[in-house]
Design an enzyme around this catalytic site. Sequence first.
Site, PDB file in Angstrom:
ATOM      1  N   PRO A 168      -7.994   3.446   4.917  1.00 18.53           N
ATOM      2  CA  PRO A 168      -7.539   2.799   6.154  1.00 18.53           C
ATOM      3  C   PRO A 168      -7.320   1.643   6.909  1.00 18.53           C
ATOM      4  O   PRO A 168      -7.007   0.950   7.873  1.00 18.53           O
ATOM      5  CB  PRO A 168      -7.860   4.315   7.031  1.00 18.53           C
ATOM      6  CG  PRO A 168      -9.288   4.395   6.477  1.00 18.53           C
ATOM      7  CD  PRO A 168      -9.582   4.019   5.472  1.00 18.53           C
ATOM      8  N   ASP A 191      -0.088  -4.464   1.380  1.00 23.54           N
ATOM      9  CA  ASP A 191       0.417  -4.047   3.072  1.00 23.54           C
ATOM     10  C   ASP A 191       0.214  -4.566   4.136  1.00 23.54           C
ATOM     11  O   ASP A 191      -1.039  -4.851   4.209  1.00 23.54           O
ATOM     12  CB  ASP A 191       0.982  -2.713   2.936  1.00 23.54           C
ATOM     13  CG  ASP A 191       1.703  -2.190   2.154  1.00 23.54           C
ATOM     14  OD1 ASP A 191       2.485  -2.576   1.777  1.00 23.54           O
ATOM     15  OD2 ASP A 191       1.571  -0.954   1.392  1.00 23.54           O
ATOM     16  N   LYS A 213       4.718  -3.609   6.086  1.00 24.15           N
ATOM     17  CA  LYS A 213       6.098  -3.003   6.687  1.00 24.15           C
ATOM     18  C   LYS A 213       5.315  -2.669   8.303  1.00 24.15           C
ATOM     19  O   LYS A 213       4.896  -1.769   8.220  1.00 24.15           O
ATOM     20  CB  LYS A 213       6.836  -1.406   6.071  1.00 24.15           C
ATOM     21  CG  LYS A 213       7.122  -2.268   4.812  1.00 24.15           C
ATOM     22  CD  LYS A 213       7.609  -0.879   3.912  1.00 24.15           C
ATOM     23  CE  LYS A 213       8.763  -0.980   2.415  1.00 24.15           C
ATOM     24  NZ  LYS A 213       8.654  -0.073   2.023  1.00 24.15           N
ATOM     25  N   THR A 274      -7.118   8.685   1.852  1.00 26.89           N
ATOM     26  CA  THR A 274      -5.719   8.656   2.216  1.00 26.89           C
ATOM     27  C   THR A 274      -6.691   8.434   3.993  1.00 26.89           C
ATOM     28  O   THR A 274      -7.069   9.255   4.452  1.00 26.89           O
ATOM     29  CB  THR A 274      -5.334   9.814   2.159  1.00 26.89           C
ATOM     30  OG1 THR A 274      -4.482   9.711   2.432  1.00 26.89           O
ATOM     31  CG2 THR A 274      -6.049  11.123   2.315  1.00 26.89           C
TER      32      THR A 274
END
Length: 397
Positions: A168, A191, A213, A274
């Site tokens: 995270p 990212d 993004k 995740t």
Amino acid sequence: MQPVHLDLRGRRVLVAGGGPLAAASARELAGAGADVLVVAAALCEELREQHARGRVRWRAGTAAEADLVGAWLVHAATGDAREDAAVAALAERHRLWCVHPGDPATGSAAAPAVVRRDDVVLSVGAGADTGRTRALAAALGHHVDSGGAPLRRHRRGRGRVVLVGGGPGEPELLTLRGRRRLAEADVVVVDRLAPTGVLAELDPDVQVVDVGKAAGNHPVPQEEINRVLVDAALAGRTVVRLKGGDPYVLGRGGEEVLACREAGVEVEVVPGVTSAFAVPAAAGIPVTHRGAARCVTVLSGHEDLDEDDLHALASLDGTLVVLMGVTALERLAAALLAAGKDPATPVAVVQDGWSPRQRTTTATLADVADVARAAGVRAPAVVVVGEVVEALRGPVG
């Protein structure tokens, strides 16, 4: 003592002894690809298992001249000083190096403690003090695993791509394997939500390509990201695709793997923590909890759900976690309510999880859109819908 790495693949090695010392030797030798012949009157449990699995061959008895024919190396590991000395004398007559695992100082060769990481092999020797040797090897292994060692290739070979799940965004939640792969990288394609703090640890000449993004802003389309990965790998470079969360949990990792395979590029996936589970945990919310939820569904806020999907989600007796769900929060809440979800269902929106800016906004499903809007909630945030929101705290709303 002259350290030498031996290529034992397919080469005969005699291990004299059937106890734990011999088992440890046989395990290492078989792992190196050696043709291991164990000679002993009986075998301990581990050696019996190795023999049953075909990793070693066994002859019942004591080591004899015939056992050394065709051998390249000998391990005298009977545990009996006299027997080991007799095996060493046989090896000496045949001009074969002999290792004494039980008394390393007396052998004509010594087996070091070995650290193996892919094609990197580190051997550590500290004389007869095997405890010190093992401790040094463990420390070096940790140094390699934590990404502190210079693992980049100096000679270009076949390029490859490694998708690394960065978790995270908190660098301490990046796995050891992920850090090691970063230490090997020539190119890092990163990212926006990845743990960018680790980039400062890279060599200055490592190329960093930012393809981050944001909601409604995708300056580098996925097809272009795929091309960057493939082109750099085909040029013989090691490419790490550092992603937030886990590559295979709404991370488009599957698309990148397929692009690499179609181009004939070797690709590896290193799972990550995740955000669907880690960000709620940072806010003190378990996504499953006895008496509150025993299943969890992870959903992308970018997906348009049909009526059947919404009814299934509304009737689900579990937790719904929505990634990339801030802009879709009003639409999703209204759809769940229309599908029959209880308006009093607790909802939490955890913004900037695992960062100093982290904050949690809670409400009921009926008013979460208004509450989030009034609180100025912005992406990135994870939305949690279900009774688990209240599991470790008081009621919301």
